[in-house]
Design a protein around this motif. Structure first.
Motif, mmCIF file in Angstrom:
data_model
loop_
_atom_site.group_PDB
_atom_site.id
_atom_site.type_symbol
_atom_site.label_atom_id
_atom_site.label_comp_id
_atom_site.label_asym_id
_atom_site.label_seq_id
_atom_site.Cartn_x
_atom_site.Cartn_y
_atom_site.Cartn_z
ATOM 1 N N ALA A 9 28.566 20.663 4.609
ATOM 2 C CA ALA A 9 29.144 21.671 5.501
ATOM 3 C C ALA A 9 28.156 22.175 6.543
ATOM 4 C CB ALA A 9 29.660 22.847 4.676
ATOM 5 N N THR A 10 26.837 21.987 6.296
ATOM 6 C CA THR A 10 25.845 22.547 7.216
ATOM 7 C C THR A 10 24.819 21.496 7.619
ATOM 8 O OG1 THR A 10 24.399 23.278 5.410
ATOM 9 C CG2 THR A 10 26.072 24.843 6.180
ATOM 10 N N HIS A 11 24.101 21.818 8.683
ATOM 11 C CA HIS A 11 22.962 20.995 9.107
ATOM 12 C C HIS A 11 21.964 21.920 9.802
ATOM 13 C CE1 HIS A 11 23.472 20.203 13.651
ATOM 14 N NE2 HIS A 11 24.215 21.245 13.356
ATOM 15 N N ARG A 12 20.815 21.366 10.178
ATOM 16 C CA ARG A 12 19.770 22.184 10.799
ATOM 17 C C ARG A 12 19.588 21.803 12.262
ATOM 18 N NH1 ARG A 12 15.289 20.059 6.922
ATOM 19 N NH2 ARG A 12 16.601 18.257 7.358
ATOM 20 N N LEU B 1 27.414 12.148 15.287
ATOM 21 C CA LEU B 1 26.247 11.289 15.072
ATOM 22 C C LEU B 1 25.289 11.943 14.093
ATOM 23 C CD1 LEU B 1 25.481 10.550 18.846
ATOM 24 C CD2 LEU B 1 26.824 9.115 17.288
ATOM 25 N N ARG B 2 24.740 11.145 13.205
ATOM 26 C CA ARG B 2 23.626 11.608 12.379
ATOM 27 C C ARG B 2 22.342 11.136 13.045
ATOM 28 N NH1 ARG B 2 21.556 9.815 6.330
ATOM 29 N NH2 ARG B 2 19.592 10.931 6.509
ATOM 30 N N ASN B 3 21.509 12.066 13.454
ATOM 31 C CA ASN B 3 20.274 11.686 14.129
ATOM 32 C C ASN B 3 19.288 11.048 13.156
ATOM 33 O OD1 ASN B 3 20.838 12.351 16.792
ATOM 34 N ND2 ASN B 3 20.271 14.506 16.513
ATOM 35 N N ARG B 4 18.661 9.980 13.628
ATOM 36 C CA ARG B 4 17.631 9.283 12.841
ATOM 37 C C ARG B 4 16.234 9.520 13.405
ATOM 38 N NH1 ARG B 4 19.678 7.967 7.895
ATOM 39 N NH2 ARG B 4 21.688 6.909 8.085
ATOM 40 N N TRP B 5 16.132 9.567 14.740
ATOM 41 C CA TRP B 5 14.868 9.854 15.416
ATOM 42 C C TRP B 5 15.188 10.682 16.649
ATOM 43 C CZ3 TRP B 5 15.895 4.855 13.698
ATOM 44 C CH2 TRP B 5 14.997 4.304 12.781
ATOM 45 N N PHE B 6 14.271 11.555 17.041
ATOM 46 C CA PHE B 6 14.375 12.149 18.376
ATOM 47 C C PHE B 6 12.986 12.303 18.980
ATOM 48 C CE2 PHE B 6 14.482 16.002 15.597
ATOM 49 C CZ PHE B 6 13.482 16.787 16.166
ATOM 50 N N THR C 4 19.462 25.929 21.555
ATOM 51 C CA THR C 4 19.022 24.758 20.796
ATOM 52 C C THR C 4 18.346 23.779 21.743
ATOM 53 O OG1 THR C 4 20.867 25.040 19.270
ATOM 54 C CG2 THR C 4 19.777 22.900 19.264
ATOM 55 N N LEU C 5 17.185 23.248 21.327
ATOM 56 C CA LEU C 5 16.475 22.278 22.147
ATOM 57 C C LEU C 5 17.268 20.978 22.230
ATOM 58 C CD1 LEU C 5 14.274 24.391 21.442
ATOM 59 C CD2 LEU C 5 12.616 22.522 21.449
ATOM 60 N N ALA C 6 16.965 20.150 23.217
ATOM 61 C CA ALA C 6 17.635 18.858 23.367
ATOM 62 C C ALA C 6 16.653 17.860 23.959
ATOM 63 C CB ALA C 6 18.862 18.982 24.269
ATOM 64 N N ASP C 7 16.767 16.625 23.522
ATOM 65 C CA ASP C 7 15.943 15.533 24.063
ATOM 66 C C ASP C 7 16.553 14.224 23.574
ATOM 67 O OD1 ASP C 7 13.858 14.071 25.284
ATOM 68 O OD2 ASP C 7 12.357 15.564 24.684
ATOM 69 N N GLY C 8 16.033 13.126 24.091
ATOM 70 C CA GLY C 8 16.560 11.822 23.728
ATOM 71 C C GLY C 8 16.505 11.569 22.229
ATOM 72 N N ALA C 9 17.547 10.910 21.703
ATOM 73 C CA ALA C 9 17.632 10.675 20.264
ATOM 74 C C ALA C 9 18.340 9.359 19.982
ATOM 75 C CB ALA C 9 18.380 11.829 19.582
ATOM 76 N N GLY D 80 18.866 15.408 20.706
ATOM 77 C CA GLY D 80 17.974 15.459 19.561
ATOM 78 C C GLY D 80 17.737 16.892 19.127
ATOM 79 N N TRP D 81 16.728 17.109 18.286
ATOM 80 C CA TRP D 81 16.341 18.426 17.782
ATOM 81 C C TRP D 81 17.400 19.020 16.844
ATOM 82 C CZ3 TRP D 81 11.506 20.438 18.316
ATOM 83 C CH2 TRP D 81 10.696 19.916 19.335
ATOM 84 N N ARG D 82 18.211 18.157 16.207
ATOM 85 C CA ARG D 82 19.198 18.632 15.233
ATOM 86 C C ARG D 82 19.517 17.467 14.295
ATOM 87 N NH1 ARG D 82 22.757 20.331 20.079
ATOM 88 N NH2 ARG D 82 20.741 20.026 21.069
ATOM 89 N N ASP D 83 19.996 17.789 13.097
ATOM 90 C CA ASP D 83 20.329 16.747 12.122
ATOM 91 C C ASP D 83 21.530 15.926 12.573
ATOM 92 O OD1 ASP D 83 18.351 17.262 10.156
ATOM 93 O OD2 ASP D 83 19.507 18.929 9.363
ATOM 94 N N TYR D 84 22.563 16.618 13.028
ATOM 95 C CA TYR D 84 23.796 15.968 13.476
ATOM 96 C C TYR D 84 24.110 16.442 14.886
ATOM 97 C CZ TYR D 84 24.933 14.334 8.739
ATOM 98 O OH TYR D 84 24.926 13.690 7.527
ATOM 99 N N ALA D 85 24.787 15.605 15.659
ATOM 100 C CA ALA D 85 25.150 15.973 17.026
ATOM 101 C C ALA D 85 26.566 15.500 17.328
ATOM 102 C CB ALA D 85 24.174 15.346 18.015
ATOM 103 N N VAL D 86 27.280 16.298 18.107
ATOM 104 C CA VAL D 86 28.570 15.884 18.646
ATOM 105 C C VAL D 86 28.356 15.582 20.125
ATOM 106 C CG1 VAL D 86 30.857 16.700 19.308
ATOM 107 C CG2 VAL D 86 30.029 17.082 16.986
ATOM 108 N N VAL D 87 28.645 14.342 20.506
ATOM 109 C CA VAL D 87 28.329 13.871 21.850
ATOM 110 C C VAL D 87 29.527 13.128 22.414
ATOM 111 C CG1 VAL D 87 26.658 12.551 23.218
ATOM 112 C CG2 VAL D 87 25.935 13.569 21.060
#
Length: 342
Positions: A6-9, A43-48, A78-83, A107-114
């Motif tokens: 239910a949550t992410h960072r 998306l589940r981020n793997r690297w950013f 929330t910060l953002a960058d390439g991921a 980037g800068w988050r566990d999951y993203a909606v894009v």
């Protein structure tokens, strides 16, 4: 971690940084997992990527700068960058499928909606994350679209150990340069640049005038200058420019990492008469303006010509270490592109 949770960072700006970007200027917040809307991917981020430009965009009077793909930041943002993210869910009419890997800007988050349109499909063949999130494509675009490196050129790259510079020296060589010179801040980085990146010579900031150091290592002058720094280094390169020299300006760290105030003002003094007499061409360039076309060119070239390139990176594990990563990147301690692996 599964997408059923239910949550992410995510990492937010807690306070505007002072002269030094400190880890406590950022905070890690637990949030409800975002829900995708029509046309969006989860998306589940793997690297950013962690970019020094974040400091500039987090300054109190930051304004959006064309060519810097990072939004202006206020406390609470929330910060953002390439991921690189793995597709968890996508619309039925999407060209993507769960399990695909994509490049995206959040980037800068566990999951993203894009939105699907903001994602670039990555080839199924696994590639080094530093090749995809690093600035090899920026360096390649600068040396093929911004200026043209010709066989036999002497190329000078400022900030040669950085995310762009660590790639520009190697790519310049593969494009035909006969001599590649870089600048950096420490003897340790200089030795690494020669051993790992193939630089022929390195000039050191703070070890005497750059112009006199450059004249020693490039007695016949330079043909191409790839500049990330501005200021004294741009002036020195201009003084050593040969007839028909081509300069491509990609950044100005003298302004972005100014001790007292991060800004977008980077003065340098050059002799405009010499520019005319020597037919020197100088242009500012942002690979982001060429966008997908420049990135696609880079991926194609990598497959065809990119073997033996050294993708310099410093990797931090876990989102909890992201604030430390940004602090150390802005302190100039790290080599290559700085990545956080999740």
């Amino acid at each position: 971690m599964t997408h059923h949770q239910a949550t992410h960072r995510e990492v937010r700006l807690a306070s505007h940084p002072g002269p030094i970007f400190l880890p406590e200027n950022l905070e890690i917040v637990e949030m409800a997992l975002p829900s995708p809307g029509p046309g969006e991917l989860l998306l589940r981020n793997r690297w950013f990527r962690v970019s020094i430009s974040t400091r500039l965009m987090a300054s109190p009077d930051a304004q959006a700068v064309e060519g810097i793909p990072i939004p202006t930041l206020k406390p609470g943002d929330t910060l953002a960058d390439g991921a690189i993210g793995e597709v968890v869910s996508c619309p039925p009419d999407s060209p993507f499928h769960p399990g695909d890997f994509v490049l995206h800007p959040l980037g800068w988050r566990d999951y993203a909606v894009v939105s699907a349109g903001s994602c670039t499909a990555l080839p199924p063949r696994r590639m080094d994350p530093a090749a995809l999130l690093g600035h090899g494509w920026t360096a390649y675009a600068a040396l093929t679209r911004g200026v043209e490196v010709r066989p036999g050129d002497t190329v000078f790259v400022s900030s040669g150990a950085g995310a762009i510079g660590s790639m520009a020296g190697q790519i310049g060589r593969k494009l035909g340069a006969s001599k590649v010179i870089g600048s950096t801040s420490t003897q340790d980085k200089a030795a690494w640049m020669k051993a790992e990146l193939g630089y022929d010579a390195v000039v050191l900031r703070g070890q005497g005038p750059i112009a006199s150091q450059l004249s020693q290592v490039a007695p016949d002058g330079i043909d191409v200058f790839v500049d990330m720094v501005g200021g004294e280094q741009l002036e020195a390169a201009f003084a050593r420019a040969r007839d028909g020299a081509r300069f491509v300006l990609l950044g100005a760290l003298t302004a972005e990492l100014n001790d007292s105030h991060s800004s977008i003002v980077a003065p340098a003094k050059i002799d405009s008469f010499q520019m005319i007499l020597k037919d020197i061409r100088m242009r500012g360039y942002s690979a982001d303006r060429d966008g997908a076309a420049a990135f696609d060119d880079w991926i194609t070239w990598l497959w065809e010509r990119g073997s033996n390139l050294h993708f310099a990176s410093t990797v931090f594990k876990g989102i909890e270490n992201a604030p430390k990563a940004l602090h150390e990147a802005c302190s100039g301690k790290l080599k290559g592109v700085v990545l956080v692996e999740l």
